[in-house]
Write a protein that holds these residues in place. Sequence first.
Motif, PDB file in Angstrom:
ATOM      1  N   TRP A  22       0.804  -1.143  -0.052  1.00 50.37           N
ATOM      2  CA  TRP A  22       0.070  -0.061   0.012  1.00 50.37           C
ATOM      3  C   TRP A  22       0.891   1.300  -0.096  1.00 50.37           C
ATOM      4  CZ3 TRP A  22      -0.397   3.862   3.727  1.00 50.37           C
ATOM      5  CH2 TRP A  22      -1.258   4.776   3.487  1.00 50.37           C
ATOM      6  N   VAL A  23       1.828   1.346   0.775  1.00 53.10           N
ATOM      7  CA  VAL A  23       2.726   2.467   0.749  1.00 53.10           C
ATOM      8  C   VAL A  23       3.499   2.606  -0.433  1.00 53.10           C
ATOM      9  CG1 VAL A  23       5.148   3.317   1.748  1.00 53.10           C
ATOM     10  CG2 VAL A  23       3.353   2.403   3.236  1.00 53.10           C
ATOM     11  N   GLU A  24       4.060   1.600  -0.953  1.00 52.71           N
ATOM     12  CA  GLU A  24       4.608   1.724  -2.323  1.00 52.71           C
ATOM     13  C   GLU A  24       3.658   2.290  -3.524  1.00 52.71           C
ATOM     14  OE1 GLU A  24       7.411  -1.175  -4.982  1.00 52.71           O
ATOM     15  OE2 GLU A  24       5.709  -2.095  -4.117  1.00 52.71           O
ATOM     16  N   ARG A  25       2.481   1.846  -3.400  1.00 50.60           N
ATOM     17  CA  ARG A  25       1.526   2.399  -4.345  1.00 50.60           C
ATOM     18  C   ARG A  25       1.125   3.735  -4.243  1.00 50.60           C
ATOM     19  NH1 ARG A  25      -1.035  -2.512  -3.458  1.00 50.60           N
ATOM     20  NH2 ARG A  25      -2.575  -1.319  -2.027  1.00 50.60           N
ATOM     21  N   GLU A  26       0.830   3.956  -2.857  1.00 50.15           N
ATOM     22  CA  GLU A  26       0.681   5.433  -2.384  1.00 50.15           C
ATOM     23  C   GLU A  26       1.915   6.393  -2.775  1.00 50.15           C
ATOM     24  OE1 GLU A  26      -2.298   7.097  -1.242  1.00 50.15           O
ATOM     25  OE2 GLU A  26      -3.157   4.937  -1.687  1.00 50.15           O
ATOM     26  N   LYS A  30       1.983   9.385  -5.634  1.00 50.48           N
ATOM     27  CA  LYS A  30       2.456  10.996  -5.267  1.00 50.48           C
ATOM     28  C   LYS A  30       3.800  11.673  -5.945  1.00 50.48           C
ATOM     29  CE  LYS A  30       0.028  10.995  -0.779  1.00 50.48           C
ATOM     30  NZ  LYS A  30      -1.298  10.239  -1.239  1.00 50.48           N
ATOM     31  N   GLN A  31       4.426  10.369  -6.675  1.00 54.80           N
ATOM     32  CA  GLN A  31       5.662  10.675  -7.375  1.00 54.80           C
ATOM     33  C   GLN A  31       6.685  10.969  -6.268  1.00 54.80           C
ATOM     34  OE1 GLN A  31       4.896  13.638 -10.503  1.00 54.80           O
ATOM     35  NE2 GLN A  31       4.405  11.955 -11.654  1.00 54.80           N
ATOM     36  N   LEU A  32       6.647  10.217  -5.270  1.00 56.35           N
ATOM     37  CA  LEU A  32       7.638  10.318  -4.149  1.00 56.35           C
ATOM     38  C   LEU A  32       8.952   9.370  -4.330  1.00 56.35           C
ATOM     39  CD1 LEU A  32       5.585  10.570  -0.971  1.00 56.35           C
ATOM     40  CD2 LEU A  32       6.524  12.382  -2.434  1.00 56.35           C
ATOM     41  N   ALA A  33      10.105   9.722  -3.834  1.00 55.15           N
ATOM     42  CA  ALA A  33      10.982   8.736  -3.978  1.00 55.15           C
ATOM     43  C   ALA A  33      11.331   8.075  -2.509  1.00 55.15           C
ATOM     44  CB  ALA A  33      12.537   9.370  -4.414  1.00 55.15           C
ATOM     45  N   GLY A  34      12.188   7.246  -2.445  1.00 52.61           N
ATOM     46  CA  GLY A  34      12.449   6.433  -1.132  1.00 52.61           C
ATOM     47  C   GLY A  34      12.317   5.080  -1.167  1.00 52.61           C
ATOM     48  N   TRP A  35      11.848   4.593   0.029  1.00 47.09           N
ATOM     49  CA  TRP A  35      11.678   2.986   0.283  1.00 47.09           C
ATOM     50  C   TRP A  35      10.961   2.844   1.419  1.00 47.09           C
ATOM     51  CZ3 TRP A  35      13.496   1.876   5.235  1.00 47.09           C
ATOM     52  CH2 TRP A  35      14.457   2.806   5.538  1.00 47.09           C
ATOM     53  N   ALA A  49      10.710  10.942   0.328  1.00 41.73           N
ATOM     54  CA  ALA A  49      11.469  12.198  -0.203  1.00 41.73           C
ATOM     55  C   ALA A  49      10.749  12.694  -1.473  1.00 41.73           C
ATOM     56  CB  ALA A  49      12.774  11.870  -0.647  1.00 41.73           C
ATOM     57  N   GLY A  50      10.523  14.152  -1.585  1.00 45.73           N
ATOM     58  CA  GLY A  50       9.684  14.848  -2.598  1.00 45.73           C
ATOM     59  C   GLY A  50       9.140  16.136  -2.128  1.00 45.73           C
ATOM     60  N   GLU A  51       8.356  16.741  -2.955  1.00 44.31           N
ATOM     61  CA  GLU A  51       7.705  17.791  -2.643  1.00 44.31           C
ATOM     62  C   GLU A  51       7.184  17.979  -1.538  1.00 44.31           C
ATOM     63  OE1 GLU A  51       5.337  20.915  -2.181  1.00 44.31           O
ATOM     64  OE2 GLU A  51       4.121  19.364  -3.029  1.00 44.31           O
TER      65      GLU A  51
END
Length: 93
Positions: A22-26, A30-35, A49-51
Amino acid sequence: MSRTAVHVIVEGRVQGVGFRAWVEREANAKQLAGWVRNRSDGSVEAVFAGEDTLVRAMVEACHRGPRLAVVKSVKTAIHPEQDWTGFAMWPNG
């Protein structure tokens, strides 16, 4: 547009309920980077990481999680932003 990175630890019934997926999809939506990964203590750990506005929205979403999750706490800390490309599910830590 301000950028930020946040380290998050989510505690509660967050393993075995699809929380990481779910976290990966969300995060990707949102076009976030990270893990994201499961921790041996039963919590889920992630870096977003992101806006700034989107990172805050993702952290807020972690307070709810997917349908079967029962979130008891979400701990956050500022994380140094790195040159991640995309969002990944890491092996358990």
